[in-house]
Design an enzyme around this catalytic site. Structure first.
Site, short mmCIF file in Angstrom:
data_model
loop_
_atom_site.label_atom_id
_atom_site.label_comp_id
_atom_site.label_asym_id
_atom_site.label_seq_id
_atom_site.Cartn_x
_atom_site.Cartn_y
_atom_site.Cartn_z
N SER A 107 -9.77 -0.51 6.85
CA SER A 107 -9.35 -0.45 5.47
C SER A 107 -8.61 -1.35 5.12
O SER A 107 -8.44 -1.85 3.78
CB SER A 107 -8.46 0.54 5.55
OG SER A 107 -9.29 1.57 5.04
N LYS A 145 0.65 -1.28 -0.40
CA LYS A 145 0.42 -0.11 -0.10
C LYS A 145 0.84 1.23 -0.27
O LYS A 145 1.91 1.12 0.48
CB LYS A 145 -1.13 0.31 1.36
CG LYS A 145 -1.89 0.69 1.61
CD LYS A 145 -2.33 0.86 2.62
CE LYS A 145 -3.67 2.38 2.90
NZ LYS A 145 -5.45 2.02 3.67
N SER A 165 -10.32 1.52 3.16
CA SER A 165 -8.62 2.66 1.93
C SER A 165 -8.21 1.42 1.60
O SER A 165 -7.07 1.99 0.40
CB SER A 165 -8.52 2.90 2.83
OG SER A 165 -7.36 2.89 3.38
N1 GLN Z 1 -13.31 3.84 5.91
C1 GLN Z 1 -12.91 4.01 7.28
C2 GLN Z 1 -12.25 5.66 6.85
O1 GLN Z 1 -12.71 6.75 5.85
C3 GLN Z 1 -11.49 3.46 7.86
C4 GLN Z 1 -10.16 3.56 6.77
C5 GLN Z 1 -9.37 2.48 7.04
O2 GLN Z 1 -9.41 2.17 8.01
N2 GLN Z 1 -8.35 3.22 7.24
O3 GLN Z 1 -11.40 6.49 7.57
#
Ligand code: GLN
Length: 482
Positions: free
Chosen positions: A181, A76, A157
């Site tokens: 995410s 990532k 994400s």
């Molecule tokens: N979707 C959640 C957010 O937007 C979690 C994102 C994540 O785990 N990095 O914060």
């Protein structure tokens, strides 16, 4: 077809000289370089990896291969990689080349892994669909069989990581999970996604989003691969003050071991309150398939689930607003002009951050500001403690908790424009993150549109070994992978 083989059998093929490290790399690189789902912000030049590939091949020839030798991985684009652009999918870091390697990626390199490239993600890991990336959305390799022309999100994400594994451009990919995410994109792409206990894997060198929640973990084709990666990355690190010095297990050893005693799995009724029958069916199906094992399913009920999302959307933006204060156009990344220092800050940040990141910074600074701190931030911290206690109450009754991973299948790119609708995607993953517990998403079946759905298993702190053993058993029973 070598692509869907587990890491263990790829290593065997390399040992037995059925394939060379270079050939294996080329197979995956071939798919990656097309980048047809936009799952990479950067695909590394094969020239760049030449010496690593050579060294790996030499180790195989000498019979001294390392645990992940020659295994092509995606990373990532939130992990700092020495000498390789690391953008967090943000314009503000689009020219940032780290001077050092993150702890986690260094462990993978130490174990012989070969990186294919940097996977696209939501900007600063804020999002659930990989649509907030400065480099454009990632497309889910899966298609709705009733509407095949629709382009679907891979989740987020870590959407680029999930899409990359699903499209077969890497064997596994490293993701990060702050509120879901790793687990949510794994679920929407039919893969395994493991978020370890907070403190298992060092955050050193990972671009920070919310430091009390961020955790690295793998997205893989199968449970055994997740164990391979966890063995490599879960280590104590002096450079991260929240890295635990807990004695780690060997997660591969005995992963196939049969249950030697009865286990209890709790199914929280409050998680199933407003979900569609297709989602409930994932839980029922999992229960049915496990009927032959010594497992008792117990109905449990949390008291705090309804408060988790609002708590998360105070704490995570508060920490993000503080972490992202460092991007001022002076020390890192892209700088915009201005007639004085304040203007440079203002112009750099205005043009460097996308809408979702700006929204989080605004919410975060608001809830931390004098006069609102007690009403929001302090209050959210108290609720966080109640959520943690709620989990411990349930864990007195059961060994694991089984929930859906997401409330829905993969949706269309552009479909969820309302931030609240987007935030709802993490309703089942956020409580685990707030409590710091380990959670894994496993593919559990297909929806009527032919799209993957997943179930989440939550374990108690540092019980990854047992969690992986149970997940391995569930995976065998579900036999989702062809
Ligand atoms: N979707 C959640 C957010 O937007 C979690 C994102 C994540 O785990 N990095 O914060």
């Amino acid at each position: 077809m070598l692509k869907r083989q587990p890491i263990s059998s790829l290593v065997d093929s390399l040992k037995e000289k059925k394939i060379s490290v270079q050939e294996l790399f080329d197979q995956f690189h071939e798919v990656a370089k097309e980048n047809k789902n936009n799952s990479y912000n950067l695909v590394l030049d094969p020239e760049y990896q030449k010496s690593n590939i050579k060294a790996s091949q030499e180790r195989y020839s000498a019979g001294t291969n390392l645990p992940l030798d020659g295994i092509p991985l995606g990373i990532k684009d939130l992990f700092c990689t020495k000498g390789i652009t690391t953008t967090a999918s943000s314009k503000i870091l689009s020219n940032f080349i780290p001077q050092y390697e993150s702890f986690v990626t260094q462990q993978l390199l130490n174990d012989g892994a070969i990186f294919i490239g940097k996977n696209n993600c939501d900007e600063f890991a804020m999002g659930s669909s990989n649509e907030t990336s400065h480099f454009g959305p990632v497309v889910n390799p899966w298609q709705n069989k009733n509407s095949p022309s629709e382009k679907l999100v891979p989740g987020g994400s870590s959407g680029g990581s999930a899409a990359a594994v699903a499209e077969g451009s890497c064997v596994a990919s490293m993701g990060t999970d702050t509120g879901g995410s790793i687990r949510q994109p794994a679920s929407l792409c039919g893969l395994v996604g493991l978020k370890p206990t907070f403190g298992s894997c060092s955050r050193w060198g990972i671009v920070a989003f919310a430091s009390s929640l961020d955790q690295a973990g793998p997205i893989t084709n199968c449970v055994e691969d997740a164990a391979y990666i966890l063995n490599s990355i879960s280590k104590h690190d002096f450079n991260d003050s929240t890295s635990s010095n807990y004695q780690r297990d060997d997660y591969i050893k005995d992963i196939d071991k049969k249950l030697d005693h009865k286990i209890k799995i709790g199914i929280p009724s409050d998680y199933l309150k407003n979900v569609t029958p297709e989602i409930t069916a994932q839980i029922e199906n999992t229960k049915k398939l496990l009927a032959g094992h010594d497992i008792e399913f117990i109905d449990v009920a949390f008291e705090t689930t309804d408060y988790a999302l609002s708590t998360y959307y105070i704490i995570a933006p508060a920490e993000a607003s503080s972490n992202l204060a460092r991007y001022d156009g002076i020390r890192y990344g892209v700088r915009e002009g201005g007639s004085n220092l304040d203007d440079i800050y203002l112009n750099s940040r205005t043009s460097g951050f996308g809408d979702e990141v700006t929204r989080r910074i605004l919410i975060g600074t608001y809830v931390l500001s004098a006069g609102y701190y007690d009403a929001y931030y302090r209050q959210a911290q108290k609720v966080r403690r109640l959520i943690k206690d709620d989990f411990q109450r349930i864990f007195q009754e059961v060994d694991f908790i089984l929930t859906p991973t997401t409330p829905n299948e993969a949706f269309k790119i552009g479909e969820k424009l309302d931030p609240i609708a987007m935030y709802m995607n993490d309703v089942f993953t956020v409580p685990t993150s707030l409590a710091g517990l380990p959670g894994i998403s496993l593919p559990s079946g297909l929806s009527s549109n032919g799209l993957p759905l997943g179930v989440q298993i939550i374990g108690n702190y540092f019980e990854e070994k047992k969690l992986l053993q149970l997940s391995n058993l569930i995976e065998k029973e579900l036999s989702f992978n062809e």
